[in-house]
Design an enzyme around this catalytic site. Structure first.
Site, mmCIF file in Angstrom:
data_model
loop_
_atom_site.group_PDB
_atom_site.id
_atom_site.type_symbol
_atom_site.label_atom_id
_atom_site.label_comp_id
_atom_site.label_asym_id
_atom_site.label_seq_id
_atom_site.Cartn_x
_atom_site.Cartn_y
_atom_site.Cartn_z
ATOM 1 N N ASP A 30 -22.731 101.438 49.479
ATOM 2 C CA ASP A 30 -22.087 101.155 50.770
ATOM 3 C C ASP A 30 -21.442 99.770 50.702
ATOM 4 O OD1 ASP A 30 -22.640 102.364 53.908
ATOM 5 O OD2 ASP A 30 -21.837 100.328 53.693
ATOM 6 N N ILE A 31 -20.262 99.655 51.255
ATOM 7 C CA ILE A 31 -19.518 98.396 51.205
ATOM 8 C C ILE A 31 -20.174 97.320 52.071
ATOM 9 C CG2 ILE A 31 -17.911 98.724 53.143
ATOM 10 C CD1 ILE A 31 -15.630 97.981 51.162
ATOM 11 N N ASN A 85 -26.168 110.065 60.067
ATOM 12 C CA ASN A 85 -25.568 109.850 61.380
ATOM 13 C C ASN A 85 -24.630 111.017 61.656
ATOM 14 O OD1 ASN A 85 -26.836 107.323 61.583
ATOM 15 N ND2 ASN A 85 -25.157 106.294 60.533
ATOM 16 N N GLY A 91 -23.634 107.676 65.814
ATOM 17 C CA GLY A 91 -23.269 106.525 64.988
ATOM 18 C C GLY A 91 -22.399 106.875 63.791
ATOM 19 N N GLN A 92 -21.934 108.146 63.720
ATOM 20 C CA GLN A 92 -21.078 108.511 62.595
ATOM 21 C C GLN A 92 -19.690 107.921 62.786
ATOM 22 O OE1 GLN A 92 -20.852 112.739 61.823
ATOM 23 N NE2 GLN A 92 -19.673 112.466 59.931
ATOM 24 N N HIS A 98 -22.146 112.594 54.849
ATOM 25 C CA HIS A 98 -22.790 111.674 53.905
ATOM 26 C C HIS A 98 -24.225 111.423 54.321
ATOM 27 C CE1 HIS A 98 -20.760 109.253 57.015
ATOM 28 N NE2 HIS A 98 -21.769 108.410 56.911
ATOM 29 N N LEU A 99 -25.029 111.143 53.317
ATOM 30 C CA LEU A 99 -26.383 110.638 53.530
ATOM 31 C C LEU A 99 -26.391 109.178 53.137
ATOM 32 C CD1 LEU A 99 -28.699 113.351 51.905
ATOM 33 C CD2 LEU A 99 -28.337 112.928 54.358
ATOM 34 N N HIS A 100 -27.064 108.365 53.953
ATOM 35 C CA HIS A 100 -27.347 106.986 53.551
ATOM 36 C C HIS A 100 -28.706 106.989 52.851
ATOM 37 C CE1 HIS A 100 -24.416 104.954 56.418
ATOM 38 N NE2 HIS A 100 -24.502 106.152 56.971
HETATM 39 P P1 5GP Z 1 -21.497 106.231 59.149
HETATM 40 O O1 5GP Z 1 -21.570 105.218 60.254
HETATM 41 O O2 5GP Z 1 -20.277 107.104 59.266
HETATM 42 O O3 5GP Z 1 -22.773 107.002 58.976
HETATM 43 O O4 5GP Z 1 -21.408 105.382 57.812
HETATM 44 C C1 5GP Z 1 -20.210 105.062 57.183
HETATM 45 C C2 5GP Z 1 -20.559 104.035 56.130
HETATM 46 O O5 5GP Z 1 -19.446 103.892 55.264
HETATM 47 C C3 5GP Z 1 -20.862 102.633 56.695
HETATM 48 O O6 5GP Z 1 -22.190 102.257 56.342
HETATM 49 C C4 5GP Z 1 -19.808 101.738 56.036
HETATM 50 O O7 5GP Z 1 -20.311 100.473 55.666
HETATM 51 C C5 5GP Z 1 -19.381 102.562 54.840
HETATM 52 N N1 5GP Z 1 -18.011 102.326 54.419
HETATM 53 C C6 5GP Z 1 -16.920 102.257 55.228
HETATM 54 N N2 5GP Z 1 -15.803 102.075 54.500
HETATM 55 C C7 5GP Z 1 -16.210 102.026 53.188
HETATM 56 C C8 5GP Z 1 -15.497 101.855 51.957
HETATM 57 O O8 5GP Z 1 -14.266 101.721 51.904
HETATM 58 N N3 5GP Z 1 -16.245 101.840 50.823
HETATM 59 C C9 5GP Z 1 -17.613 101.993 50.837
HETATM 60 N N4 5GP Z 1 -18.228 101.950 49.639
HETATM 61 N N5 5GP Z 1 -18.298 102.167 51.984
HETATM 62 C C10 5GP Z 1 -17.610 102.184 53.144
#
Ligand code: 5GP
Ligand code: ZN
Length: 112
Positions: A30-31, A85, A91-92, A98-100
């Protein structure tokens, strides 16, 4: 050209730090990590969320198995958090399933 951020990571158009791959999934850091290990595990096929991916049980199982493999390779032997999420109120932010995989610190509940 797709506008989906994670499809662009799958195609290599946007760089990511890939940590593992499987037949149907890709894992990359994750970035904006919220813990010492914070990896995203995504299906290589575009699907909006995890419940939708459940219509393809083989791909869902492959995704979860890759998450577990990443957790093991990251040394998260004491446990970790798997988060999906789902939807805006959940929170998505990125609408590609995706899974964190989050670990390396003590996880409390509720999440924080
Ligand atoms: P969500 O909130 O949709 O469950 O999580 C999306 C995740 O994607 C966030 O934790 C965010 O930091 C990550 N993310 C967003 N843009 C990028 C990107 O360009 N590269 C990477 N590696 N992660 C990203
Ligand atoms: Zn996508």
């Amino acid at each position: 050209m797709t506008e989906c951020l994670f499809c662009r990571i799958v195609s290599g158009e946007i760089p990511a730090e890939v940590v593992a791959t499987s037949e149907h999934a890709l894992a990359f850091r994750d970035i904006n990590p919220t813990a010492p290990t914070h990896v995203l595990v995504i299906p290589t096929r575009h699907v909006v969320d995890i419940p939708t991916l459940a219509q393809a049980p083989t791909e869902l199982a492959d995704l979860v198995a890759l998450g577990a493999r990443v957790a093991a390779s990251e040394g998260l032997d004491d446990g970790y958090r798997l988060v999906a999420n789902t939807g805006r109120a959940g929170g998505q932010v990125v609408f590609h399933a995706h899974l964190h995989v989050i670990g390396g610190r003590r996880m409390g509940w509720p999440p924080g």
